[in-house]
Design an enzyme around this catalytic site. Structure first.
Site, PDB file in Angstrom:
ATOM      1  CD  GLN A 350       1.872  22.198  -0.403  1.00  0.00           C
ATOM      2  OE1 GLN A 350       1.404  21.158  -0.073  1.00  0.00           O
ATOM      3  NE2 GLN A 350       1.296  23.757   0.420  1.00  0.00           N
ATOM      4  CB  THR A 520       2.157  12.881  -2.546  1.00  0.00           C
ATOM      5  OG1 THR A 520       3.253  12.053  -2.667  1.00  0.00           O
ATOM      6  CG2 THR A 520       0.466  12.108  -3.320  1.00  0.00           C
ATOM      7  CG  HIS A 521       1.029  17.609   0.001  1.00  0.00           C
ATOM      8  ND1 HIS A 521       1.769  18.016   0.720  1.00  0.00           N
ATOM      9  CD2 HIS A 521       1.011  16.158   0.610  1.00  0.00           C
ATOM     10  CE1 HIS A 521       2.595  17.880   1.720  1.00  0.00           C
ATOM     11  NE2 HIS A 521       2.447  16.307   2.087  1.00  0.00           N
ATOM     12  CG  LEU A 522      -1.821  16.127  -6.515  1.00  0.00           C
ATOM     13  CD1 LEU A 522      -1.338  14.863  -5.325  1.00  0.00           C
ATOM     14  CD2 LEU A 522      -2.163  15.271  -7.840  1.00  0.00           C
ATOM     15  CG  ASN A 523      -4.199  20.386  -2.353  1.00  0.00           C
ATOM     16  OD1 ASN A 523      -5.105  19.791  -1.166  1.00  0.00           O
ATOM     17  ND2 ASN A 523      -3.489  21.205  -2.748  1.00  0.00           N
TER      18      ASN A 523
END
Length: 594
Positions: A350, A520-523
């Site tokens: 992010q 905590t927005h891992l992609n």
């Protein structure tokens, strides 16, 4: 020798949103389902029992609901020239641990997706030309359209009890002047609940955004604005704006979580079994590696157990899915030198920027009040809602005030120039705490050839398996976008007429800092797509290589979104589950021909 369990029709690894949705869907289809969760059993009681649940020291500072890094962590480095070192203390991201996963401790911002971001590479090439995308940027299309996913976004909102303001429903505009988002895609139905009340911070932000020509709207929130009974018969109470959402289990049953919204229905399913404290080591494959036979895990007593299954669903947190695929030999590991392989590819995050505006002592913003998903946002610079051509970067960002509750330990804002300690520092906190507004540019993050995941050659977990290694750093596109978005959001902050402002954009040459929380927005890492040479799973989240393995979660995103990922994760999981129920069970095999 491993203990042998009775074969299940399906085994699910991880019991957060993706795992619980898949469990409910597959048991409805008549399958016997076993779910394995590496962490302990958690629920609203006792983990959300008042007043213990609002103990900031236990939950926020000591990270009670989060992953235990002493048992398993990741290693990190900025580039291939460095030696990765273990991530020893939770900081920049906070994966969950226990039943509910990150869905127990999330904030509750519940977006859909901008349709452009589902076909990002195609859209940019059509509008700006292929040369506009920087060399080394590996963005790609998801392989599924918004129109295909829309019914599943609607289904998820009705399960979550989402509060919000619509713009258009079935082509009819109903949200103009009523908190709707003019950039939002059309919907098939209204939100289950009306939008939450706007905090004073949100009101200030909305007024300022309008004054500079932007289009503010109510954030879609999985914190209920009133009592609600969802489609599974699970009951929710109205949010009381206590300010303890992110990092906490909700004692009011007001924040959507797998534990509140799905688990009560699953408990009544005789075909479903949940086993906590079950640490999955690998997916077991046939000798030719074309089919999974089940999984091997370590139970609460430290015993190795083999769980045979006809279908294996990897529904853990983003990097756990990638890690398990690498450990199990599912799919070809990514090689950044040759740009070949798929597992570990397109790791993205992010691109966040924050501004705090400080006001006089007569402007009370009451920041102790809050709800994780409540707030006001603008989408004027999200996705491709503006002309990127003159600015030379890929990606967009919503801006918002999301007042989730400023805590008495971790939330200690001070205006620029304040001392960092002592009595004057305490005075500056007192002056700022109740008289400031915090706003974020919640930017999308693109995938690059140099940002990836693989197995670490030097470090192992408590079970002797190689840790997952992250190679990641900010790129020039990220810096350009951060500076542009920060300046546009500053227009809103200045329009509030504050006494002071703090915050800055990323600077040229700035490196990723793992010591400061971002999201905590891992992609990515096990991305979906239409080409097995550049994706690990097909459009139904089915492994290209092992047809009875499905991998839902943000690990399937080819790049990061401007919006929070949970709504997209839920919709994609329902989409995948329908494909399993209506296609795969009738004729097991690849759902898309390579």
């Amino acid at each position: 020798m491993a203990k042998q369990m009775k074969k299940a029709d399906a085994v699910i690894v991880g019991f957060g949103w993706a795992g619980s949705i898949m469990a409910k869907e597959l048991t409805e289809a008549g399958l016997n389902v076993v779910a394995l969760e590496r962490g302990p059993m958690r629920d609203t009681y006792p983990d959300g029992a008042y007043p213990q649940t609002i103990d900031e020291l236990t939950y926020n500072t000591r990270r009670k609901l989060f992953q235990d890094l002493s048992k398993s962590t990741v290693t990190f480095r900025h580039n291939d020239a460095q030696t990765a070192v273990p991530y020893r203390q939770l900081a920049v991201f906070l994966p969950g641990n226990g039943t509910g996963g990150a869905g127990l401790h999330w904030s509750g911002v519940h977006f859909r997706v901008d349709p452009v971001e589902l076909r990002l590479r195609s859209h940019y090439e059509e509008r700006y030309g292929k040369r506009f995308i920087p060399e080394g940027m590996t963005i790609q299309d998801f392989g599924v359209s918004y129109q295909e996913l829309e019914p599943f976004f609607d289904k998820a909102e009705k399960v979550f009890g989402t509060s919000g303001s619509e713009w258009s429903v079935r082509g009819q505009v109903i949200g103009k002047g009523k908190g709707g988002n003019p950039y939002a895609p059309d919907r098939s139905d209204r939100f289950p609940l009306q939008a939450q009340k706007r905090t004073y911070s949100a009101q200030l932000f909305a007024k300022a955004a309008e004054s500079v020509g932007y289009h503010p709207y109510d954030l879609p929130s999985a914190n209920t604005s009133g009592p609600y009974t969802n489609t599974y018969g699970a009951q929710m109470g109205p949010c009381n704006f206590c300010g303890y959402c992110s990092g906490y289990a909700c004692y009011m049953y007001s924040k959507a979580s797998p534990n509140v919204n799905i688990w009560p229905a699953l408990k009544q399913e005789p075909k479903f079994e949940l086993r906590a404290n079950s640490y999955v080591l690998r997916v077991n494959l046939t000798d030719d590696k074309k089919k999974a036979t089940g999984v091997t895990y370590i139970d609460a007593q430290g015993q190795e157990v083999e769980q045979p299954a006809g279908i294996v669903v990897l529904a853990a947190f983003q990097f756990h899915n990638v890690h398990l695929m690498l450990l199990s030999g599912i799919g070809q590991p990514y090689n950044p030198i040759t740009n070949e392989g798929v597992v570990g590819r397109n790791f993205a995050y992010q691109n966040l920027s924050t501004i705090k505006a400080f006001f006089d002592q007569n402007t009370y913003t009451n920041n102790f009040i809050g709800a994780g998903g409540a707030g006001v946002a603008v989408d004027d610079f999200n996705a491709d809602n503006f002309d990127h051509g003159p600015h030379g970067f890929v990606g967009g960002s919503p801006f918002w005030v999301n007042q989730a509750g400023t805590k008495p330990i971790s939330g200690l804002p001070t205006a620029p120039g304040a001392p960092a300690w002592g009595s004057e520092w305490k005075g500056a906190i007192k002056q700022a705490y109740n008289h400031h507004v915090s706003m974020d540019a919640h930017g999308a993050h693109q995938s690059y050839r140099v940002n990836y995941m693989d197995l670490d050659p030097n470090y192992t977990d408590v079970h002797g398996q190689p840790l997952l290694r992250m190679t990641f750093d900010w790129q020039e596109n990220d810096i350009k976008m951060s500076q542009f978005m920060h300046n546009k959001m500053a227009n809103i902050a200045r329009a509030m007429n504050p006494q002071a402002m703090s915050g800055s954009a990323k600077q040229a040459g700035e490196h990723f800092d793992a010591r400061k929380y971002q999201t905590t927005h891992l992609n990515g890492g096990a991305v979906m797509g239409e080409n097995p040479k550049t994706s690990a799973v097909n459009r139904y989240l089915q492994s290209w290589d092992v047809h009875n393995v499905f991998v839902p979660g943000a690990s399937a995103f080819p790049q990061g979104l401007g919006y929070n990922p949970t709504g997209m994760v839920a919709a994609l999981t329902y989409w995948s589950a329908r494909a399993i129920r209506e296609q795969y069970l009738k004729n097991p095999g690849p759902l898309v021909q390579a």
